[in-house]
Write a protein that holds these residues in place. Structure first.
Motif, PDB file in Angstrom:
ATOM      1  N   ARG A 298      -8.640 -15.851   8.763  1.00 43.47           N
ATOM      2  CA  ARG A 298      -7.863 -15.191   9.816  1.00 43.47           C
ATOM      3  C   ARG A 298      -6.476 -14.750   9.349  1.00 43.47           C
ATOM      4  O   ARG A 298      -5.947 -13.738   9.836  1.00 43.47           O
ATOM      5  CB  ARG A 298      -7.728 -16.121  11.026  1.00 43.47           C
ATOM      6  CG  ARG A 298      -9.054 -16.434  11.698  1.00 43.47           C
ATOM      7  CD  ARG A 298      -8.876 -17.388  12.862  1.00 43.47           C
ATOM      8  NE  ARG A 298      -8.211 -16.743  13.978  1.00 43.47           N
ATOM      9  CZ  ARG A 298      -8.824 -16.074  14.947  1.00 43.47           C
ATOM     10  NH1 ARG A 298     -10.139 -15.937  14.910  1.00 43.47           N
ATOM     11  NH2 ARG A 298      -8.143 -15.536  15.945  1.00 43.47           N
ATOM     12  N   LEU A 299      -5.878 -15.508   8.441  1.00 48.11           N
ATOM     13  CA  LEU A 299      -4.502 -15.222   8.041  1.00 48.11           C
ATOM     14  C   LEU A 299      -4.367 -14.864   6.570  1.00 48.11           C
ATOM     15  O   LEU A 299      -3.293 -14.449   6.127  1.00 48.11           O
ATOM     16  CB  LEU A 299      -3.607 -16.429   8.345  1.00 48.11           C
ATOM     17  CG  LEU A 299      -3.590 -16.926   9.790  1.00 48.11           C
ATOM     18  CD1 LEU A 299      -2.692 -18.144   9.906  1.00 48.11           C
ATOM     19  CD2 LEU A 299      -3.139 -15.828  10.743  1.00 48.11           C
ATOM     20  N   GLY A 300      -5.429 -15.074   5.799  1.00 51.83           N
ATOM     21  CA  GLY A 300      -5.351 -14.813   4.370  1.00 51.83           C
ATOM     22  C   GLY A 300      -4.486 -15.812   3.634  1.00 51.83           C
ATOM     23  O   GLY A 300      -3.958 -15.521   2.551  1.00 51.83           O
ATOM     24  N   ALA A 301      -4.319 -17.007   4.206  1.00 54.46           N
ATOM     25  CA  ALA A 301      -3.483 -18.038   3.590  1.00 54.46           C
ATOM     26  C   ALA A 301      -4.113 -19.404   3.794  1.00 54.46           C
ATOM     27  O   ALA A 301      -4.859 -19.627   4.757  1.00 54.46           O
ATOM     28  CB  ALA A 301      -2.080 -18.025   4.196  1.00 54.46           C
ATOM     29  N   THR A 302      -3.802 -20.332   2.919  1.00 57.45           N
ATOM     30  CA  THR A 302      -4.290 -21.708   3.021  1.00 57.45           C
ATOM     31  C   THR A 302      -3.249 -22.575   3.728  1.00 57.45           C
ATOM     32  O   THR A 302      -2.068 -22.199   3.823  1.00 57.45           O
ATOM     33  CB  THR A 302      -4.564 -22.301   1.636  1.00 57.45           C
ATOM     34  OG1 THR A 302      -3.318 -22.391   0.925  1.00 57.45           O
ATOM     35  CG2 THR A 302      -5.543 -21.437   0.855  1.00 57.45           C
ATOM     36  N   PRO A 303      -3.632 -23.750   4.218  1.00 58.25           N
ATOM     37  CA  PRO A 303      -2.644 -24.664   4.807  1.00 58.25           C
ATOM     38  C   PRO A 303      -1.513 -25.002   3.843  1.00 58.25           C
ATOM     39  O   PRO A 303      -0.348 -25.057   4.239  1.00 58.25           O
ATOM     40  CB  PRO A 303      -3.487 -25.897   5.146  1.00 58.25           C
ATOM     41  CG  PRO A 303      -4.861 -25.378   5.357  1.00 58.25           C
ATOM     42  CD  PRO A 303      -5.004 -24.272   4.368  1.00 58.25           C
ATOM     43  N   ALA A 304      -1.858 -25.215   2.581  1.00 57.96           N
ATOM     44  CA  ALA A 304      -0.828 -25.536   1.595  1.00 57.96           C
ATOM     45  C   ALA A 304       0.168 -24.385   1.428  1.00 57.96           C
ATOM     46  O   ALA A 304       1.378 -24.613   1.300  1.00 57.96           O
ATOM     47  CB  ALA A 304      -1.482 -25.872   0.257  1.00 57.96           C
ATOM     48  N   ALA A 305      -0.323 -23.158   1.477  1.00 56.66           N
ATOM     49  CA  ALA A 305       0.567 -22.008   1.340  1.00 56.66           C
ATOM     50  C   ALA A 305       1.498 -21.900   2.547  1.00 56.66           C
ATOM     51  O   ALA A 305       2.687 -21.575   2.407  1.00 56.66           O
ATOM     52  CB  ALA A 305      -0.262 -20.731   1.185  1.00 56.66           C
ATOM     53  N   LEU A 306       0.986 -22.161   3.733  1.00 57.07           N
ATOM     54  CA  LEU A 306       1.833 -22.115   4.928  1.00 57.07           C
ATOM     55  C   LEU A 306       2.891 -23.211   4.873  1.00 57.07           C
ATOM     56  O   LEU A 306       4.039 -22.998   5.279  1.00 57.07           O
ATOM     57  CB  LEU A 306       0.967 -22.269   6.184  1.00 57.07           C
ATOM     58  CG  LEU A 306       0.046 -21.084   6.501  1.00 57.07           C
ATOM     59  CD1 LEU A 306      -0.884 -21.419   7.647  1.00 57.07           C
ATOM     60  CD2 LEU A 306       0.871 -19.836   6.836  1.00 57.07           C
ATOM     61  N   ARG A 307       2.512 -24.364   4.409  1.00 59.86           N
ATOM     62  CA  ARG A 307       3.469 -25.462   4.265  1.00 59.86           C
ATOM     63  C   ARG A 307       4.527 -25.141   3.213  1.00 59.86           C
ATOM     64  O   ARG A 307       5.714 -25.445   3.395  1.00 59.86           O
ATOM     65  CB  ARG A 307       2.735 -26.756   3.912  1.00 59.86           C
ATOM     66  CG  ARG A 307       3.641 -27.937   3.619  1.00 59.86           C
ATOM     67  CD  ARG A 307       3.052 -29.214   4.115  1.00 59.86           C
ATOM     68  NE  ARG A 307       3.094 -29.298   5.572  1.00 59.86           N
ATOM     69  CZ  ARG A 307       2.469 -30.258   6.272  1.00 59.86           C
ATOM     70  NH1 ARG A 307       1.719 -31.143   5.638  1.00 59.86           N
ATOM     71  NH2 ARG A 307       2.580 -30.292   7.576  1.00 59.86           N
ATOM     72  N   ALA A 308       4.130 -24.522   2.131  1.00 54.46           N
ATOM     73  CA  ALA A 308       5.087 -24.141   1.092  1.00 54.46           C
ATOM     74  C   ALA A 308       6.074 -23.119   1.630  1.00 54.46           C
ATOM     75  O   ALA A 308       7.259 -23.124   1.268  1.00 54.46           O
ATOM     76  CB  ALA A 308       4.347 -23.593  -0.123  1.00 54.46           C
ATOM     77  N   PHE A 309       5.606 -22.238   2.513  1.00 54.88           N
ATOM     78  CA  PHE A 309       6.481 -21.239   3.127  1.00 54.88           C
ATOM     79  C   PHE A 309       7.585 -21.933   3.925  1.00 54.88           C
ATOM     80  O   PHE A 309       8.738 -21.540   3.897  1.00 54.88           O
ATOM     81  CB  PHE A 309       5.665 -20.322   4.029  1.00 54.88           C
ATOM     82  CG  PHE A 309       6.487 -19.323   4.793  1.00 54.88           C
ATOM     83  CD1 PHE A 309       6.927 -18.162   4.191  1.00 54.88           C
ATOM     84  CD2 PHE A 309       6.827 -19.547   6.118  1.00 54.88           C
ATOM     85  CE1 PHE A 309       7.690 -17.240   4.896  1.00 54.88           C
ATOM     86  CE2 PHE A 309       7.595 -18.628   6.825  1.00 54.88           C
ATOM     87  CZ  PHE A 309       8.022 -17.486   6.206  1.00 54.88           C
ATOM     88  N   ARG A 310       7.210 -23.047   4.625  1.00 57.37           N
ATOM     89  CA  ARG A 310       8.217 -23.806   5.390  1.00 57.37           C
ATOM     90  C   ARG A 310       9.244 -24.408   4.440  1.00 57.37           C
ATOM     91  O   ARG A 310      10.447 -24.361   4.674  1.00 57.37           O
ATOM     92  CB  ARG A 310       7.533 -24.915   6.182  1.00 57.37           C
ATOM     93  CG  ARG A 310       8.520 -25.860   6.883  1.00 57.37           C
ATOM     94  CD  ARG A 310       7.763 -26.974   7.595  1.00 57.37           C
ATOM     95  NE  ARG A 310       7.144 -27.877   6.662  1.00 57.37           N
ATOM     96  CZ  ARG A 310       7.754 -28.946   6.138  1.00 57.37           C
ATOM     97  NH1 ARG A 310       9.007 -29.217   6.455  1.00 57.37           N
ATOM     98  NH2 ARG A 310       7.110 -29.745   5.319  1.00 57.37           N
TER      99      ARG A 310
END
Length: 292
Positions: free
Chosen positions: A278-290
């Motif tokens: 849906r977003l083209g990203a993994t949970p780890a990538a979203l966390r790294a963004f934070r």
């Protein structure tokens, strides 16, 4: 309501010449039982069951004969052909060759839900219905990769299956009712559904439970929910789970596996698969963004 099981079927699936590959046994489906299997040639008679039966032929062609006390009809059925048998009627059937099938058994209350008058299914042999075929294939797909969070989706598929049977496979085909312009849930009903979704985001939410919060039947609820939200209940629920997972990943130190559990995903891999799609990203990538 208790789970619908193989005991509620007409007995075909319990015969030694049928080898089930995957079934909905133990998944808690209340008004629908689905099984995919390999069948060997046979001839047998079965008593009526309390569930309606729809069979999808996955390969072929194969010759099938059917009737009641005797075999009165015969047809060579291609892949994609359908066999429809109403609840409560006995059946004599002869399968002329090896065959792979998907069986769907539907309770009568599911078939009648939302109908203005009683529906009586026709006895069909070899009929074709691309929509019904796709619904059965979708149910088989759910069995292949079952996730408890897919419960709402299964209920939606079951509702569509019942509606299509009523419209196109009844003794007296029902006219398609016009859809009221922008008919949808009231503000009170919408608030009740949203509150229920937010309070039980981590749990499987059957469509019947959501409908009960609005005082509507399942079919009325599904139709009016989509008119209000622009999404099916399953799509809306998944969207809310994804939103909450993103919020927790970006704003909390919770382990990813716990985020998945809190948001109604079966496990971390399930969350990862959905976010990537849906977003083209993994949970780890979203966390790294934070963290960045």
């Amino acid at each position: 309501m208790a789970e619908l099981t193989v005991r509620d079927t007409n007995g075909i699936l319990r015969q030694p010449w049928v080898a089930p590959e995957r079934t909905s046994r133990g998944l808690g489906w209340e008004r629908l039982y689905v099984s995919t299997q390999h069948e060997l040639p046979y001839r047998a008679s079965f008593d009526g069951a309390r569930s309606h039966l729809v069979i999808l032929h996955l390969n072929g062609p194969v010759t099938v004969r059917r009737g009641h006390l005797g075999l009165t009809r015969s047809r060579t059925i291609p892949p994609g052909g359908l066999f429809v048998h109403p609840a409560g009627k006995d059946l004599t059937v002869e399968l002329g060759g090896r065959l792979d099938t998907v069986h769907a058994y539907l309770t009568d209350d599911a078939l009648q839900d939302g109908q203005e008058r009683p529906v009586e299914l026709a006895e069909e042999l070899g009929s074709l219905d691309p929509l019904l075929e796709q619904l059965l294939l979708a149910l088989d797909g759910v069995l292949r990769g079952w996730e408890p969070s897919a419960r709402t989706y299964v209920d939606h598929l079951g509702h569509l299956l019942a509606a299509q049977l009523a419209r196109r496979h009844s003794v007296r085909a029902l006219p398609v009712a016009p859809v009221p312009v922008r008919a949808g849930l009231s503000d009170r009903q919408w608030a009740a559904v949203r509150d229920l979704v937010e309070s039980r985001l981590a749990e499987p939410l059957p469509l019947r439970t959501l409908a009960a919060a609005t005082g509507l039947s399942v079919s009325q609820f599904a139709r009016q929910f989509k008119a209000r939200a622009g999404l099916s209940p399953h799509q809306f629920l998944l969207e809310r789970r994804v939103d909450e997972a993103c919020r927790l990943l970006r704003g909390s130190p919770l382990p990813i596996v716990e985020v998945a559990q809190r948001c109604g995903f079966s496990h971390q891999e399930h969350l990862t698969r959905v976010l990537r799609a849906r977003l083209g990203a993994t949970p780890a990538a979203l966390r790294a963004f934070r963290a960045a």
